[in-house]
Structures are given as structure tokens and as C-alpha cells.
Enzyme design. Structure first.
Site, PDB file in Angstrom:
ATOM      1  N   TYR A 103       0.833  -1.198   0.000  1.00  0.00           N
ATOM      2  CA  TYR A 103       0.000   0.000   0.000  1.00  0.00           C
ATOM      3  C   TYR A 103       0.873   1.254   0.000  1.00  0.00           C
ATOM      4  O   TYR A 103       1.850   1.363   0.751  1.00  0.00           O
ATOM      5  CB  TYR A 103      -0.909  -0.044   1.233  1.00  0.00           C
ATOM      6  CG  TYR A 103      -1.637   1.244   1.519  1.00  0.00           C
ATOM      7  CD1 TYR A 103      -2.388   1.888   0.543  1.00  0.00           C
ATOM      8  CD2 TYR A 103      -1.581   1.824   2.785  1.00  0.00           C
ATOM      9  CE1 TYR A 103      -3.051   3.062   0.815  1.00  0.00           C
ATOM     10  CE2 TYR A 103      -2.249   2.995   3.068  1.00  0.00           C
ATOM     11  CZ  TYR A 103      -2.978   3.617   2.073  1.00  0.00           C
ATOM     12  OH  TYR A 103      -3.628   4.793   2.344  1.00  0.00           O
ATOM     13  N   ASP A 175       0.150  -7.330   7.429  1.00  0.00           N
ATOM     14  CA  ASP A 175      -1.021  -6.524   7.084  1.00  0.00           C
ATOM     15  C   ASP A 175      -2.049  -7.487   6.491  1.00  0.00           C
ATOM     16  O   ASP A 175      -1.879  -7.989   5.383  1.00  0.00           O
ATOM     17  CB  ASP A 175      -0.610  -5.445   6.083  1.00  0.00           C
ATOM     18  CG  ASP A 175      -1.766  -4.532   5.680  1.00  0.00           C
ATOM     19  OD1 ASP A 175      -2.934  -4.949   5.834  1.00  0.00           O
ATOM     20  OD2 ASP A 175      -1.505  -3.419   5.178  1.00  0.00           O
TER      21      ASP A 175
END
Length: 384
Positions: A103, A175
Site C-alpha cells: 500500500y 497486514d
């Protein structure tokens, strides 16, 4: 009934949540207060100030810990605030090894904030875990993993990376935003910390911004809870209430995301105008066999490029969508489309994006829970 003996759907609805003792309210009340009465200085019922603790937040933290098969949960005002707390456990001179496909906000906080304080970051391909070992040294304190990655859906073997981290005496943080605890539980595979952008699938309705961490270690929890309180990036009780409500249907929603995602991925792979489709459910997707082992299904996140591999063609398709709303974020009940290189990943330099295989023409879809026939019709009219 103990949460560790519950099945997932039961945990989503009941874990960490009890009827309110003062009224019998079945739903966790919104404790909209900043402070709490004390009978004498320092004598209170576990709550003194809402930055430190709030009963609505406590219920959510307990629920999230149970969903990830962890001991402790902590929630923050955003996913980036949760990441911020993890990196603040490090010191100048420490090194972090991260996947190179991640990300854009994670990359930005790593390189534009914490690199300024003497923390060194390595961004590498982790599809072959052995590649990590050449970057490990005495200063390696954290390995940061996304799987599936954002936006190329790369799959990383959590168990194999956990063994490398343990040998290096480094922490492993995963994550788990794309997979959610319904599809994948990194702590069971050896991770030390699980991070979520709660904003996405956990909230599930595009109405909350929040982050979360789940850990097993009492010592690590104490360290992160200190940072949560001392730095103050905590969510309010209204947001915690909304997430608790969203989580009650997490298993139902993610199952439909997976079902719709599979149909959309297969439709795109057979479309004459579509080039490559990135979805871990395909048998020829890199590390598909790993995904099949560590995930319970393959999720509703898909990326693709057109055969006309130009940014103009991609933009034209995105502008034609009617049900797939062009917007940042993902994981809500509604379908979204995104252009990573100009939106979610714009903070990553172009050369770094291209090195990781992220093309300017890539389109990312968050497939929602609408009727699949309507989603396919929208794809048909937009792609042509």
C-alpha cells in the site's frame, strides 16, 4: 462459552461482547464520555480518561483479538496510526524488510516519515521467502508483510517468513487487510503482530476510518498500548460501535465478496479486451498453492490490465463504470474501482512502482456484494 471454542461466525457476533450490566442492552452502548467519576483519587472502575480506555473500544478490541486468535487487540484512529505505533517500537539504526508491492500509504510513512529518524527500509520481492535472508543482518528488527499484496495480489508464505523472522530475532507484522481474519489468521502461522485497516472489510460499510493491531505477547501489547495512549491516535466510541456492528456480518459479507470475486475474475480472464488478471484463485497465479494453504478462499480484490495497455484506455473504462464507483478505499459492500498509480499508490516513485511490476494502466477492483449479474453487466458496458 469461551471465544477460542467458538466457530468464526459465532465469534464475529459474540466474542468480547456482553449485555450491558447496567441496562441489559444487547448491543454494546456508545459510551460517549471523555472522563469517568472516581470514588477517590486513583480509585476507579478501570476507566479514567477515554484516550486511555473506553468501554465501547474495549469491546471492539476484545472482539478483534478473538477473530485473529490473538490475546490482545488495540484500535487506532486509522490504519496508518496503527502502522505508526508499530514503527515507533523501533530505534534509530534499526532496519525493516518490507515487501516491494505494498500500500502506498505504508511506503510513504516508512520513507517520508520514519526514514528521517534513522530507520532503514528494504523493499524487496518476498514471493520466494529465501530472498529475504540476504537482507537480514544484526540490525533487522522487523519484517513487514502484506498478503495478498496491494494491488498486484502477490502471495507471501507467512509461515516461511515467520521462521526467518524468528531466526533473526525480528518481529513479523502481517497486514491482513485484504484477507481479513475470515480468510487468514497470521498469528496461527507465526506472525507476532497482525495489522488491519479496519476502514476496509472489518467496518465493511465505507463509513469509518480506523486501524487495529492484534498480538499474543503481553510485553508487546504493553509497549503498543503505551504508544496508543501516549501518542493519542485513538478512535471515538461512535466509530467503535459502527465497527462492532459491521463485524457481526463479516463472515456473510466476505463469503459473498469471494463468490462475486471469483465470477468477476473468471469473466475478465476470458474477455477479449483484457490482458492480465491478478487474482490469487487462478491456478497459474504465482504462489497460488501457498494461498490455497494459508487462506480459506481467495477474496474479492482483483486487478487487471487491458490488452490496449495504455493509461488512456484504462481511464476510459473507469469513467464508464456505473456500479463500480471510482473511489479510493476498498472492502465496503459496494463495488469500487481504483487507479492505483494516480490514487492509492501515487506516493511511491514511478521507478519503484515499475520495479515491482505496477503498471500505470492497472485497474484495481474491490468487488462488492451486489447481485453478480449486475456487476458483470457493468463490466461488459464499461470494457466493451
Amino acid at each position: 462459552m469461551q471465544s477460542d471454542s467458538m466457530k468464526f461466525g459465532t465469534k464475529a457476533i459474540h466474542a468480547g461482547v456482553e449485555p450491558d450490566p447496567s441496562t441489559g442492552a444487547v448491543m454494546t452502548p456508545i459510551f460517549q464520555t471523555s472522563t469517568y467519576a472516581q470514588s477517590s483519587p486513583g480509585k476507579h472502575k478501570g476507566y479514567e480518561y477515554s484516550r486511555t480506555h473506553n468501554p465501547t473500544r474495549t469491546a471492539l478490541q476484545q472482539n478483534l483479538a478473538a477473530l485473529e486468535n490473538g490475546k490482545h487487540g488495540l484500535v487506532f484512529s486509522s490504519g496508518l496510526a496503527a502502522i505508526d505505533a508499530v514503527i515507533k517500537t523501533l530505534r534509530p539504526g534499526d532496519e525493516v524488510i518490507s515487501t516491494n508491492d505494498l500500500y502506498g500509504g505504508s511506503y510513504r510513512i516508512f520513507m517520508r516519515v520514519f526514514a528521517n529518524y534513522g530507520i532503514k527500509f528494504h523493499f524487496i520481492s518476498m514471493q520466494n521467502p529465501a530472498n529475504i535472508e540476504q537482507y537480514v543482518n544484526a540490525n533487522t528488527k522487523l519484517i513487514w508483510v502484506e498478503t495478498p499484496t496491494n494491488p498486484l495480489m502477490n502471495i507471501i508464505d507467512i509461515k516461511a517468513v515467520a521462521q526467518i523472522a524468528k531466526k533473526a530475532k525480528a518481529l513479523l507484522c502481517v497486514d491482513n487487510t485484504f484477507a481479513t481474519p475470515y480468510l487468514q489468521n497470521p498469528i496461527d502461522l507465526g506472525a507476532d503482530i497482525v495489522m488491519h485497516s479496519v476502514t476496509k472489510y472489518l467496518g465493511g460499510h465505507s463509513d469509518v476510518v480506523m486501524g487495529a493491531l492484534v498480538v499474543n505477547s503481553d510485553e508487546l501489547h504493553e509497549q503498543l498500548a503505551f504508544l496508543q495512549n501516549a501518542c493519542g491516535a485513538t478512535p471515538g466510541p461512535q466509530d467503535c460501535f459502527l465497527v462492532l456492528r459491521g463485524i457481526k456480518t463479516l463472515h456473510l459479507r466476505v463469503q459473498r465478496h469471494c463468490e462475486n470475486g471469483a465470477v468477476v475474475a473468471k469473466y475478465l480472464s476470458n474477455h477479449p479486451k483484457v490482458g492480465k488478471v491478478y487474482w490469487p484463485g487462478f491456478s497459474d497465479h504465482p504462489n497460488h498453492h501457498v494461498a490455497a494453504l494459508q487462506m480459506r478462499d481467495f477474496g474479492g480484490m482483483i486487478s487487471f490490465v487491458l490488452k490496449d495497455d495504455s493509461i488512456e484506455a484504462a481511464i476510459q473504462v473507469m469513467e464508464k463504470f456505473k456500479l463500480f464507483t471510482l473511489a479510493e478505499s476498498l472492502g465496503g459492500v459496494e463495488s469500487l474501482c481504483c487507479h492505483p498509480t494516480s490514487m492509492t499508490h501515487a506516493s511511491i516513485p514511478k521507478e519503484e512502482r515499475e520495479k515491482a511490476g505496477l503498471k500505470d494502466s492497472l485497474i484495481r477492483l474491490s468487488v462488492g456484494v451486489e447481485d453478480i449479474e449486475d456487476l458483470i453487466s457493468d463490466l461488459e458496458q464499461a470494457i466493451g
